[in-house]
Design a protein around this motif. Structure first.
Motif, short mmCIF file in Angstrom:
data_model
loop_
_atom_site.label_atom_id
_atom_site.label_comp_id
_atom_site.label_asym_id
_atom_site.label_seq_id
_atom_site.Cartn_x
_atom_site.Cartn_y
_atom_site.Cartn_z
N VAL A 128 68.24 74.75 56.20
CA VAL A 128 68.82 73.47 55.78
C VAL A 128 67.96 72.81 54.71
CG1 VAL A 128 69.38 71.13 56.54
CG2 VAL A 128 70.04 73.08 57.96
N ILE A 129 66.64 72.86 54.89
CA ILE A 129 65.74 72.26 53.90
C ILE A 129 65.88 72.96 52.56
CG2 ILE A 129 63.31 71.82 53.34
CD1 ILE A 129 62.83 71.64 56.42
N TRP A 130 65.94 74.29 52.59
CA TRP A 130 66.15 75.08 51.36
C TRP A 130 67.39 74.58 50.61
CZ3 TRP A 130 63.62 78.00 48.21
CH2 TRP A 130 62.64 78.91 48.64
N ILE A 131 68.52 74.60 51.33
CA ILE A 131 69.81 74.29 50.71
C ILE A 131 69.85 72.85 50.21
CG2 ILE A 131 72.28 74.05 51.17
CD1 ILE A 131 71.91 76.33 53.28
N SER A 132 69.28 71.95 51.00
CA SER A 132 69.39 70.53 50.70
C SER A 132 68.64 70.12 49.44
CB SER A 132 68.89 69.71 51.89
OG SER A 132 68.86 68.34 51.57
N ILE A 133 67.36 70.41 49.38
CA ILE A 133 66.55 69.88 48.28
C ILE A 133 66.73 70.70 47.00
CG2 ILE A 133 64.22 69.29 47.51
CD1 ILE A 133 63.55 68.61 50.38
N GLY A 153 74.15 62.93 46.75
CA GLY A 153 73.88 62.20 47.98
C GLY A 153 74.16 63.04 49.21
N PHE A 154 75.27 63.77 49.20
CA PHE A 154 75.64 64.60 50.35
C PHE A 154 74.65 65.74 50.56
CE2 PHE A 154 77.91 68.08 52.38
CZ PHE A 154 78.48 67.44 53.47
N VAL A 155 74.31 66.43 49.47
CA VAL A 155 73.46 67.62 49.59
C VAL A 155 72.02 67.24 49.93
CG1 VAL A 155 72.50 69.60 48.35
CG2 VAL A 155 74.91 69.01 48.07
N ILE A 156 71.45 66.33 49.18
CA ILE A 156 70.02 66.06 49.31
C ILE A 156 69.68 65.33 50.61
CG2 ILE A 156 69.83 63.77 48.21
CD1 ILE A 156 67.46 64.95 46.59
N SER A 157 70.65 64.59 51.17
CA SER A 157 70.36 63.81 52.37
C SER A 157 70.31 64.66 53.64
CB SER A 157 71.42 62.72 52.55
OG SER A 157 72.69 63.31 52.74
N SER A 158 70.86 65.85 53.61
CA SER A 158 70.91 66.67 54.82
C SER A 158 69.53 67.17 55.25
CB SER A 158 71.85 67.86 54.62
OG SER A 158 71.41 68.68 53.56
N ILE A 167 61.50 60.04 46.03
CA ILE A 167 61.32 59.43 44.70
C ILE A 167 62.66 59.49 43.96
CG2 ILE A 167 60.26 59.70 42.43
CD1 ILE A 167 57.68 60.29 43.67
N TYR A 168 63.34 60.63 44.08
CA TYR A 168 64.65 60.71 43.42
C TYR A 168 65.63 59.72 44.05
CZ TYR A 168 68.85 62.23 41.22
OH TYR A 168 70.01 62.22 40.48
N MET A 169 65.65 59.65 45.38
CA MET A 169 66.56 58.72 46.07
C MET A 169 66.25 57.28 45.66
SD MET A 169 68.65 60.37 48.31
CE MET A 169 68.86 59.46 49.82
N SER A 170 64.96 56.97 45.51
CA SER A 170 64.57 55.61 45.13
C SER A 170 65.08 55.25 43.74
CB SER A 170 63.05 55.46 45.18
OG SER A 170 62.65 54.16 44.87
N SER A 171 65.12 56.23 42.84
CA SER A 171 65.61 55.95 41.49
C SER A 171 67.07 55.51 41.53
CB SER A 171 65.47 57.20 40.60
OG SER A 171 66.40 58.21 40.95
N LEU A 172 67.83 56.05 42.48
CA LEU A 172 69.24 55.68 42.60
C LEU A 172 69.42 54.38 43.37
CD1 LEU A 172 70.92 59.16 43.17
CD2 LEU A 172 71.22 57.65 41.22
N THR A 173 68.76 54.25 44.53
CA THR A 173 68.98 53.07 45.35
C THR A 173 68.46 51.80 44.67
OG1 THR A 173 66.92 53.53 46.56
CG2 THR A 173 68.97 54.31 47.54
N PHE A 175 77.89 52.21 46.75
CA PHE A 175 78.45 52.50 48.07
C PHE A 175 78.88 53.96 48.18
CE2 PHE A 175 82.45 53.07 50.42
CZ PHE A 175 81.99 52.85 51.72
N LEU A 176 79.53 54.49 47.15
CA LEU A 176 79.97 55.89 47.18
C LEU A 176 78.79 56.83 47.35
CD1 LEU A 176 82.64 55.92 44.31
CD2 LEU A 176 83.07 56.07 46.78
N PHE A 177 77.71 56.56 46.63
CA PHE A 177 76.51 57.39 46.76
C PHE A 177 75.94 57.28 48.18
CE2 PHE A 177 71.80 57.16 46.68
CZ PHE A 177 71.54 58.52 46.51
N LEU A 178 75.79 56.06 48.69
CA LEU A 178 75.17 55.88 50.00
C LEU A 178 76.06 56.38 51.13
CD1 LEU A 178 73.59 52.35 49.42
CD2 LEU A 178 72.42 54.57 49.48
N ALA A 179 77.39 56.31 50.96
CA ALA A 179 78.30 56.88 51.96
C ALA A 179 78.15 58.40 52.00
CB ALA A 179 79.74 56.49 51.64
N ALA A 180 77.99 59.03 50.83
CA ALA A 180 77.75 60.47 50.79
C ALA A 180 76.43 60.83 51.46
CB ALA A 180 77.77 60.96 49.34
#
Length: 408
Positions: free
Chosen positions: A295-300, A326-331, A241-247, A270-275
């Motif tokens: 990884v899930i802990w750190i990412s979200i 983008g970098f942190v949450i996508s992992s 849902i958060y990613m959708s708000s940005l994309t 592009f900068l966000f999606l590249a991250a």
């Protein structure tokens, strides 16, 4: 999920593998097509400002376009995955991209809003048929490095999502609607590559146990497994849902708050999606090494401080924060998918379909809801509200520790 291969399968793999045991030729092919598939998908939100002006759309109607695409891209996936777990269909891969091709060509010529929805639905159907089988091929070719294979597959998609806005800005935005048809070339290339991949898939099908690993999963009760899957679903909920708000609405946010021209907003997107692509690539291998739950802990949850700060940032820090977010949450996504596959061994297609489908479905429904909310309260309010979603990462504490039970 633990995939147990017979000796003949190991032999078949080793003849085409890297020293790490992964069939890089096949992994590279499905990752490349995932790039092309998601590049085409990224075309839609990238041209929303153009479509909004040309068709006199409201934010609610923009959200409905996303909802139509995302729902067709999500609802079929679990059923396709469940069916192909039992009866794999190698040639479904190139067939899926034929739907995408039809959707692109239709999008380039439509003149009404309902026709826009039909074109979006065709692109969604192509995506829905592609993901479960392609994810299975990636796992088949993983050589046991499941996180790495899922990340490589997923980063292909995220790279395509990052390139889509740039290509849309250069080819479509500010030009005629017919220029959208140029994106059909990507679908044609994808069909050709997937035709070759489907042959490899068919040839190797008998050397892999379709239900490999059943009985070798973590020692959990059915209730515990369902509970863990529910937690993973909620984590996907918060993330996407958060990613959708940005994309879907980041470009509108930048236009409204900083008065940027449409072409300039594509660079920030592009900068966000590249991250996102970079974070996705690292998430899987790190999960193989330190454990998926960490990884899930750190990412979200780790993204929360940055999402909470974003609505108050100036243009420079807005760009910096979105790159970090983008970098942190996508992992997390590759780790979540592999974690779920390990919970339910032998059902790669169904699990991949559920989680890819859940991702698309949540994105679509939330995009429509956020569009309606933006019409009523403004884009700024939407970004403020969504900034709290990564706090749901605290639910990771409820996940069982299965790393020692399921082979990685």
């Amino acid at each position: 999920m633990s995939t147990v291969l017979p000796h003949s399968a190991n032999a078949a793999i080793s003849s085409h593998s890297t020293p790490q045991g992964a069939v890089m030729r096949i992994l590279g092919a499905v990752a490349f097509v995932h790039l092309l598939n998601d590049l085409v998908q990224a075309l839609l939100p990238s041209i929303y400002p153009m479509l909004k002006e040309q068709f006199s759309l409201s934010f609610t109607e923009v959200g409905l376009i996303t909802l139509t695409f995302q729902c067709t891209a999500s609802m079929l996936q679990p059923w396709i995955g469940l069916y192909t777990d039992r009866r794999p269909i190698p040639f479904l891969l190139p067939a899926a991209m034929c739907f995408t091709l039809a959707g692109i060509l239709m999008l380039s010529v439509v003149s009404t809003f309902p026709a826009l929805l039909v074109a979006s639905a065709l692109i969604g159907i192509g995506s829905s048929a592609f993901h479960p089988e392609a994810s299975r091929v990636a796992r088949m070719a993983s050589g046991g490095r499941f996180g790495f294979a899922q990340s490589l597959f997923q980063v292909g998609g995220n790279t395509g999502s990052a390139l889509g806005p740039l290509l849309a800005a250069g080819i479509v935005v500010g030009r005629a609607q017919g220029n959208i048809a140029w994106f059909s070339l990507f679908a044609v290339v994808a069909i050709a590559v997937l035709y070759r991949v489907s042959h490899w898939y068919k040839e190797h099908l008998l050397t892999f146990k379709r239900k490999a690993g059943a009985g070798h999963g973590p020692k959990l009760s059915r209730k515990q497994v369902l509970g863990a899957l529910g937690v993973l679903a909620l984590l996907v909920f918060s993330k996407y849902i958060y990613m959708s708000s940005l994309t879907s609405y980041y470009t509108f946010y930048l236009i409204e708050k900083f008065s940027l021209p449409v072409a300039s907003t594509q660079l920030y997107l592009f900068l966000f999606l590249a991250a996102v692509a970079a974070g996705t690539f690292l998430g899987g291998p790190i999960g193989d090494r330190i454990g998926r739950k960490r990884v899930i802990w750190i990412s979200i949850l780790g993204a929360a401080p940055f999402t909470l700060a974003l609505p108050y940032a100036n243009l420079f820090w807005c760009a910096v924060l979105t790159v970090i977010i983008g970098f942190v949450i996508s992992s997390a996504f590759s780790a979540i998918v592999v974690f779920a596959q390990e919970l339910v061994p032998g059902n790669v297609g169904m699990i991949s379909g559920i989680f890819f489908g859940l991702m698309f479905g949540i994105s679509g429904i939330s995009a429509a809801a956020m569009g309606k909310l933006a019409d009523v309260a403004g884009i700024g309010f939407v970004f403020n509200l969504c900034s709290f979603l990564p706090l749901l990462g605290i639910l990771t504490v409820l996940l069982p520790n299965i790393e020692g039970d399921a082979a990685k």
